[in-house]
Design a protein around this motif. Structure first.
Motif, PDB file in Angstrom:
ATOM      1  N   TYR A  32      30.953  11.050  20.471  1.00 30.14           N
ATOM      2  CA  TYR A  32      31.540  11.442  21.745  1.00 30.14           C
ATOM      3  C   TYR A  32      31.311  10.423  22.851  1.00 30.14           C
ATOM      4  N   GLU A  36      34.253   8.596  24.765  1.00 26.21           N
ATOM      5  CA  GLU A  36      34.385   8.706  26.225  1.00 26.21           C
ATOM      6  C   GLU A  36      34.512   7.324  26.850  1.00 26.21           C
ATOM      7  N   LEU A  56      40.272  13.331  27.425  1.00 24.72           N
ATOM      8  CA  LEU A  56      38.950  13.289  28.047  1.00 24.72           C
ATOM      9  C   LEU A  56      38.542  14.670  28.561  1.00 24.72           C
ATOM     10  N   TYR A  60      35.245  16.700  27.284  1.00 22.74           N
ATOM     11  CA  TYR A  60      34.235  17.257  28.190  1.00 22.74           C
ATOM     12  C   TYR A  60      34.074  18.768  27.985  1.00 22.74           C
TER      13      TYR A  60
END
Length: 103
Positions: A32, A36, A56, A60
């Motif tokens: 992750y 990101e 994104l 999250y």
């Protein structure tokens, strides 16, 4: 989760589509943080890229980072104000945080 050593990752040219694919692959492999970083790099170069913003936001939300998701969703809605689903998602996130004035 699965781990992909950086030495085993293919070297992609600096094209947005290729970076997006790499970010998607890393996200699928539970990398992750690396995913990101790639998505943020894409947005740095093309801030209006709604697809990357949505990836994104999803990253999250799925990793229990509601403040980051809300922040990115607000940026997304500045660009795409007619996305009703995004407005509902933002409302749901504010309600989950019990921030009723913004919901």
């Amino acid at each position: 989760g699965l781990s992909v050593p950086e030495s085993n990752l293919p070297t992609f040219p600096k094209q947005r589509k290729d970076h997006a694919i790499l970010g998607h692959v890393l996200r699928g492999c539970c990398q992750y943080f690396q995913s990101e970083e790639i998505y943020l790099e894409i947005l740095e170069n093309t801030p209006e890229d709604c697809s990357t913003m949505k990836r994104l936001i999803s990253l999250y939300r799925n990793n229990d980072m509601p403040n980051d998701a809300i922040s990115m969703l607000n940026k997304y809605l500045e660009i795409n104000q007619v996305d009703e689903e995004a407005w509902l998602e933002l409302c749901d996130m504010y309600l989950a945080k019990q921030n009723f004035t913004k919901a």
